[in-house]
Design an enzyme around this catalytic site. Sequence first.
Site, short mmCIF file in Angstrom:
data_model
loop_
_atom_site.label_atom_id
_atom_site.label_comp_id
_atom_site.label_asym_id
_atom_site.label_seq_id
_atom_site.Cartn_x
_atom_site.Cartn_y
_atom_site.Cartn_z
N ASP A 17 -29.09 10.95 -26.63
CA ASP A 17 -28.80 11.32 -28.02
C ASP A 17 -27.48 12.10 -27.97
OD1 ASP A 17 -28.46 12.47 -30.49
OD2 ASP A 17 -30.58 12.93 -30.78
N TYR A 25 -16.89 -9.13 -44.95
CA TYR A 25 -18.31 -9.07 -44.61
C TYR A 25 -18.49 -9.17 -43.09
CZ TYR A 25 -23.32 -9.61 -44.77
OH TYR A 25 -24.65 -9.40 -44.59
N PHE A 39 -40.32 18.72 -44.01
CA PHE A 39 -39.39 19.80 -44.32
C PHE A 39 -38.38 19.42 -45.38
CE2 PHE A 39 -35.89 17.95 -41.92
CZ PHE A 39 -36.55 17.13 -41.02
N PHE A 81 -36.32 15.98 -31.41
CA PHE A 81 -35.64 16.10 -32.69
C PHE A 81 -36.50 15.36 -33.72
CE2 PHE A 81 -32.85 15.09 -36.19
CZ PHE A 81 -32.52 16.38 -36.55
N THR A 82 -36.50 15.87 -34.96
CA THR A 82 -37.44 15.39 -35.98
C THR A 82 -37.44 13.86 -36.14
OG1 THR A 82 -35.71 15.84 -37.62
CG2 THR A 82 -37.38 17.55 -37.29
N LYS A 102 -21.89 14.17 -37.10
CA LYS A 102 -21.71 15.51 -36.51
C LYS A 102 -20.41 15.53 -35.71
CE LYS A 102 -26.37 15.43 -37.31
NZ LYS A 102 -27.06 14.28 -37.90
N ARG A 109 -36.07 25.90 -39.29
CA ARG A 109 -36.34 25.10 -38.10
C ARG A 109 -37.50 25.78 -37.39
NH1 ARG A 109 -33.38 20.06 -38.22
NH2 ARG A 109 -35.19 19.95 -39.56
#
Length: 461
Positions: free
Chosen positions: A219, A76, A453, A128-129, A262, A386
């Site tokens: 980001d 943990y 979306f 970005f969303t 990514k 998009r």
Amino acid sequence: MNPPKRRSWAEPYKIKMVEPVKMTTREDRQKAIEEAGYNTFLLRSDDVYIDLLTDSGTSAMSDRQWAGMMLGDEAYAGSRNYYHLEASVKKHYGYKYLVPTHQGRAAEHLISKIMIKKGDVVPGNMYFTTTRLHQELAGGTFADVIIDEAHDPEDEYPFKGNVDLNKLEDLIKKHGADRIPYVSIATSVNMAGGQPLSLENLRQVRELTQKHGIPIIHDMTRVAENAYFIKMKEPGYGDTSIADIVREICDLTDGATMSAKKDALVNIGGFLAINDYEVFEEARNLVVVYEGLHTYGGLAGRDMEAMALGIAESVQEDHIRARVGQVQYLGDKLINWDIPVVRPIGSHGVFLNARKILPDIPQDAFPAQTLAAELYLDSGVRSMERGVVSAGRNPETGDHIYPKLELVRLTIPRRVYTQAHMDVVAESVAEVYENRKKIRGLKMVYEPKYLRFFQARFEPL
Ligand code: PLI
């Protein structure tokens, strides 16, 4: 026959395990897309042949990463894999403090909650969303400071992710530095088509923000891919390693949110990394409320091990050349056939210019959403809208936001598909393009409140 002078690029790996995919008929796909409300997010993956919905969490891990999974220390607290991850982040990205999170948006949640106050303005190189939504939920307003070229799909400028320094300076003058908690800088700007920013531009942003005491939050979801473009296109970087370019980018910023799903080649994982101890303290405190203890942040030990190894693999020259090379291969094919795509081809996908392909369908009838559904119907290739659906509504007026870019993203997962798959995708796009005159638009019949979306439903007009 004269043999070619240049040898083709090829994947720097060989295939050890395969996952069969289902081949479907047009009737099967017609039924599936109707059931999915003409939204590719709502298809079952079993009904998809080549899945180009996203490059997020869809990469193939290496044998070393899978071996690392077996070394998961599922304690943990204080898992050894956390310390390995911390060392990997420090070595490759250089940020001082690390808070793991289950994925990127959780890190965005933490940084937005900590740094943004009601009424603040957060400049960014395109939205970005999830990033913008967390900024808004924290009481801030996003302001786009990307260069105008980024909004023009046909402009060939090589660094369309760059910040327009005049726009940023005007914003600082207008609102005052006190109202700007940080500038949000994305590498390899997703919504612009995976377009990179240059180190020269980032240095200028750094200079300007430093003058006003404004930090930069990076980001860094696709930072290695951005580094590849710098190596290939920015004067003076041809002989610099990808690893060194990545470090140089990170060193010009004060902290980062990362979706490791990514660039970092894992199926789940992310983090917030930061140089400011006070922000770190607050994040370490908040993460236990939303994610889990600060040494696992919603992840299993094995996930952190895979991430630590994936980060190292992501900056290897052969890997990144083949990764971006495959995307370019698909893009070049479509360009050669005169199919309208965002130029230059970006890092993680090829973006079809739906506005140009379907000029008779107004944005209110969702051309990109329509095109994505048609492509699925033709071949079982799944892509993503998009455009106006992704852009959502203006929180003040409630009206649709009409972005200049109305795109369908063919996103390439890393190390998953072959060149033959890319050929099939290109052929299907060409077929749909040839029959474009017959295509009608859609109407939205169900609209969720947040990030519509993902779950919106449509019917043919
Ligand atoms: O999907 P997350 O929560 O791990 O990461 C959110 C996120 C943040 N920034 C950027 C640039 C992204 O691309 C991103 C997620 N992108 C997805 C899911 C995509 O399909 O592009």
